[in-house]
Design a protein around this motif. Sequence first.
Motif, PDB file in Angstrom:
ATOM      1  N   CYS B  79      18.649  55.778 -37.439  1.00 31.19           N
ATOM      2  CA  CYS B  79      18.467  56.620 -36.258  1.00 31.19           C
ATOM      3  C   CYS B  79      18.567  55.307 -35.013  1.00 31.19           C
ATOM      4  O   CYS B  79      18.674  55.933 -33.790  1.00 31.19           O
ATOM      5  CB  CYS B  79      17.442  57.617 -36.207  1.00 31.19           C
ATOM      6  N   SER B  80      17.869  54.322 -35.291  1.00 31.28           N
ATOM      7  CA  SER B  80      17.529  53.561 -34.185  1.00 31.28           C
ATOM      8  C   SER B  80      18.143  52.220 -34.729  1.00 31.28           C
ATOM      9  O   SER B  80      17.291  51.221 -34.412  1.00 31.28           O
ATOM     10  CB  SER B  80      16.432  53.440 -33.307  1.00 31.28           C
ATOM     11  N   SER B  81      19.339  52.008 -35.259  1.00 27.57           N
ATOM     12  CA  SER B  81      19.581  50.548 -35.789  1.00 27.57           C
ATOM     13  C   SER B  81      19.663  49.489 -34.769  1.00 27.57           C
ATOM     14  O   SER B  81      19.094  48.255 -35.120  1.00 27.57           O
ATOM     15  CB  SER B  81      20.972  50.561 -36.669  1.00 27.57           C
ATOM     16  N   PRO B  82      20.081  49.595 -33.380  1.00 28.20           N
ATOM     17  CA  PRO B  82      19.941  48.497 -32.733  1.00 28.20           C
ATOM     18  C   PRO B  82      18.473  47.973 -32.453  1.00 28.20           C
ATOM     19  O   PRO B  82      18.267  46.781 -32.324  1.00 28.20           O
ATOM     20  CB  PRO B  82      20.253  48.875 -31.184  1.00 28.20           C
ATOM     21  N   ILE B  83      17.192  48.765 -32.574  1.00 23.15           N
ATOM     22  CA  ILE B  83      15.946  48.091 -32.651  1.00 23.15           C
ATOM     23  C   ILE B  83      15.728  46.857 -33.755  1.00 23.15           C
ATOM     24  O   ILE B  83      15.346  46.149 -33.829  1.00 23.15           O
ATOM     25  CB  ILE B  83      14.880  49.223 -32.616  1.00 23.15           C
ATOM     26  N   ALA B 115      18.004  52.959 -27.978  1.00 21.24           N
ATOM     27  CA  ALA B 115      17.997  53.289 -29.408  1.00 21.24           C
ATOM     28  C   ALA B 115      16.599  53.925 -29.516  1.00 21.24           C
ATOM     29  O   ALA B 115      16.742  55.231 -30.347  1.00 21.24           O
ATOM     30  CB  ALA B 115      17.900  51.963 -30.199  1.00 21.24           C
ATOM     31  N   ARG B 116      15.483  53.844 -28.717  1.00 26.09           N
ATOM     32  CA  ARG B 116      14.434  54.511 -28.838  1.00 26.09           C
ATOM     33  C   ARG B 116      14.471  55.822 -28.390  1.00 26.09           C
ATOM     34  O   ARG B 116      14.070  57.231 -29.063  1.00 26.09           O
ATOM     35  CB  ARG B 116      13.295  53.869 -27.978  1.00 26.09           C
ATOM     36  N   THR B 118      17.432  57.553 -28.682  1.00 22.25           N
ATOM     37  CA  THR B 118      18.059  58.365 -29.608  1.00 22.25           C
ATOM     38  C   THR B 118      17.202  58.584 -31.017  1.00 22.25           C
ATOM     39  O   THR B 118      17.335  60.054 -31.409  1.00 22.25           O
ATOM     40  CB  THR B 118      19.376  57.529 -30.149  1.00 22.25           C
ATOM     41  N   ASP B 119      16.442  58.001 -31.117  1.00 23.84           N
ATOM     42  CA  ASP B 119      15.422  58.102 -32.349  1.00 23.84           C
ATOM     43  C   ASP B 119      14.601  59.411 -32.100  1.00 23.84           C
ATOM     44  O   ASP B 119      14.495  60.178 -32.865  1.00 23.84           O
ATOM     45  CB  ASP B 119      14.775  56.871 -32.662  1.00 23.84           C
ATOM     46  N   HIS B 120      14.006  59.253 -30.833  1.00 28.57           N
ATOM     47  CA  HIS B 120      13.295  60.585 -30.308  1.00 28.57           C
ATOM     48  C   HIS B 120      13.781  61.854 -30.156  1.00 28.57           C
ATOM     49  O   HIS B 120      13.406  62.786 -30.724  1.00 28.57           O
ATOM     50  CB  HIS B 120      12.321  60.016 -28.942  1.00 28.57           C
ATOM     51  N   ILE B 121      15.221  61.544 -29.831  1.00 26.69           N
ATOM     52  CA  ILE B 121      15.774  62.863 -29.658  1.00 26.69           C
ATOM     53  C   ILE B 121      16.106  63.601 -30.997  1.00 26.69           C
ATOM     54  O   ILE B 121      15.895  64.719 -31.224  1.00 26.69           O
ATOM     55  CB  ILE B 121      17.300  62.529 -29.273  1.00 26.69           C
ATOM     56  N   VAL B 122      16.524  62.800 -31.834  1.00 27.18           N
ATOM     57  CA  VAL B 122      16.797  63.089 -33.321  1.00 27.18           C
ATOM     58  C   VAL B 122      15.496  63.737 -33.831  1.00 27.18           C
ATOM     59  O   VAL B 122      15.528  65.022 -34.357  1.00 27.18           O
ATOM     60  CB  VAL B 122      17.281  62.064 -34.282  1.00 27.18           C
ATOM     61  N   CYS B 123      14.444  63.011 -33.852  1.00 27.66           N
ATOM     62  CA  CYS B 123      13.082  63.465 -34.394  1.00 27.66           C
ATOM     63  C   CYS B 123      12.427  64.830 -33.679  1.00 27.66           C
ATOM     64  O   CYS B 123      12.451  65.769 -34.360  1.00 27.66           O
ATOM     65  CB  CYS B 123      11.893  62.506 -34.220  1.00 27.66           C
ATOM     66  N   GLU B 272       7.110  62.207 -23.978  1.00 31.72           N
ATOM     67  CA  GLU B 272       6.931  61.207 -22.765  1.00 31.72           C
ATOM     68  C   GLU B 272       7.335  59.935 -22.934  1.00 31.72           C
ATOM     69  O   GLU B 272       7.929  59.154 -21.868  1.00 31.72           O
ATOM     70  CB  GLU B 272       5.466  61.177 -22.719  1.00 31.72           C
ATOM     71  N   GLU B 273       7.585  59.532 -24.024  1.00 32.46           N
ATOM     72  CA  GLU B 273       8.264  58.092 -24.318  1.00 32.46           C
ATOM     73  C   GLU B 273       9.425  57.769 -23.794  1.00 32.46           C
ATOM     74  O   GLU B 273       9.955  57.139 -23.499  1.00 32.46           O
ATOM     75  CB  GLU B 273       8.085  57.466 -25.884  1.00 32.46           C
ATOM     76  N   MET B 274      10.090  59.097 -24.176  1.00 32.47           N
ATOM     77  CA  MET B 274      11.619  59.201 -23.678  1.00 32.47           C
ATOM     78  C   MET B 274      11.770  59.033 -21.800  1.00 32.47           C
ATOM     79  O   MET B 274      12.442  57.961 -21.441  1.00 32.47           O
ATOM     80  CB  MET B 274      12.365  60.316 -24.062  1.00 32.47           C
TER      81      MET B 274
END
Lengths: 343, 403
Positions: B79-83, B115-116, B118-123, B272-274
């Motif tokens: 979900c966040s492969s660039p990281i 990437a962060r 997108t990952d948080h969006i998914v979660c 909030e992290e987003m």
Amino acid sequence: MELAEIGIKFALVAIIFGISLVVAMYSTYAERKIAAFFQDRVGPNRAGPFGILQPLADGAKMFLKEEIIPTNATPFLFIVGPSLAILTACIASAVIPWGQNVVIAGKTIPLQVTDINVGILYIFGVVSLGVYGVMIGGWASNNKYSLLGAIRAASQNISYEISMGLSIIALLLVTGTLSLGEIAQQQHGWHWNVIYQPVGFILFLICAFAETNRTPFDLPECETELVGGYHTEYSSMKLGFYLFAEYINMFISSAVMVTLYWGSYNYPGMDFMNELLGTTWGPLFGFAVMFFKVLLFIFFFMWVRWTIPRFRYDQLMDLGWKVLIPLAIANIVVTAVVITFLK
Amino acid sequence: MHNHPVYTDNDPQTEYSTLNLGPTHPATHGVFQNVLQMDGERIVSGVSTIGYIHRAFEKIAEHRPYYQITPLTDRLNYCSSPINNMGWHMTVEKLLGITMPKRVDYMRVIIMELARITDHIVCNSILGVDTGALTGFTYMMQYREAVYEIYEEICGSRLTTNIGRIGGFERNFNKIAFDKIRNFLKIFHVGLKEFESLFNRNRIFVDRTRGVAEVTAEAALSYSWTGPILRATGVDYDVRAMEPYSSYEDFDFEIPVGDNGDVYARFLVRNEEMWQSMRIIEQALTKLEKEPSDIFHADVPAFYLPPKEEVYNNMEALIYHFKIVMGEVETPTAEVYHAVEGANGELGFYLINDGGRSPYRLHFRRPSFINYQMYAPMSQGMLLSDAIINMSSLNVIAGELDA
């Protein structure tokens, strides 16, 4: 009863049956289109213009799918389950008054299959039977997820039927009759019951959501917890029957809500319209008005489904037993007191 | 309970039923299993089975040259492969002792923060789905799509990006990429606000998540939790702030923490992290304008593949190209640990090198794997519905869990 009258009744039964099936069919289409509208998607658009033939395609698919009965299932009950579900869903529409008496070629035809004097009880009875379809199907599947779904469905329906019944009692205090035909007649013009029973209506609405297993009360089949709930093991048209029964139930409960609370076929200015349109087209226009109200309710059901999350099992029970039932009882008391003092 | 799953009901404890949650259950996003002992809807005990998609990445990595390990890291937390990619590049750069130009650092920060997001969006949107609200999910996926278009513009791929190279990026960001990033920031401000208004104060959602799967800070630390779920318990540990890498020390951002570590707190921390990620990206864009616009990799010819036209026309470039591709490059014998703040925790790379073209031993510190260890003990006494939203809020990604 004359032969002609029986013929007319049969025709009416066929028409209402047909209408509820078509509405249920196109509710599936409407649900997908409305969901798409809410979710910035396109929705079904392949079968026919705007995907209008999608329900037919789905139906054909359901009939042509392989029929699977799991090895460990109980075959007879496995088939009885969906049959019961669709049967009880279909027969509930018999007592709903769809309009005033229509005069066609000098003959007076009531737009109600039968106006039995315990119409509300009949609907309650039939709707309560509906849960047997879910329970039997879920149990016969011999799958733990199905069983959990069936148990949830049973306890949910039983709990919410109580507050539904209590909310109706307050309405009965106002109307003084159990016959749906009479209740519809009493709401002439703008005298809709929702004006006299707003709390009762809201209680009934919430319970209707629970009875039809729609979000936020779709715990019996919530796919993220129970895979498919009671219909996990079902395929082909047996699955179709379950899904179909849900939509017919939604149609019926919308019709019941309209009949009981939202003035049935009545609308402000109906006397004027009846004079203008005559005894044939006037009542038919009333039928159209009722149908429009029903469709609005169906839309409301879908709107809610695509807007809010679902409850957890214990929260659902809390809401049913600790909030709705006391509210319904309070509603009865208040209604009774008000009626006593006004008389 | 046994240390291995029980598949049947022929257990001596017959009053409980055994429920196999997974591996193909809609709520196990990915492939993993929990064998639960159920007392009705309540979980008596559970055993987690992992390894359904174990692909032996650490072993495969021992036989691959460094630059070919990047695609393996793609498939950890996909979900966040660039990281993951950037983390791996930075690990190798640490091994080789390469200092990166500031511009490359800032470009990396932009990609990692995207990437962060997108990952948080998914979660968070999947958490909505698991509580029964599908609509928020479809709203948020549109913004993930916007980020994937940025990836496409930068590296050509979307999910498993293989973005960047050891020593920088394979090519510079073009103007369209910058436009897309700016446009994303503009639209996502609106979108995230809408998402928060759908969920944050939704009574049913709050009732479903508040107080569910509460974790104390002590318990979280004793299980080595990292990332948003640790911060939700009130511990302000973030690798970006504690051990800044890729010039994170140049940025001004806050580390949101929660109160009691329940599902709702995790949800809010991620939201909030987003916002903070967007702040970082905005700062990075401003900082990039001050840097020379043609630098996109460090000057390390021995490790960074030269462009093809130079390979054809320039002897030195041809030699380096040959040496890199054939793995003839000298590398120092060393042990390196480098950690980045992955989207669901500290993603570490422990690399032991014996001077060859590929690692002697490589270990991924996979946050999903470590965070997931608490899942089975946590589930005891929970309702099935709570266990499921707890699972989605832990953000367990099967690829990273099993590696």
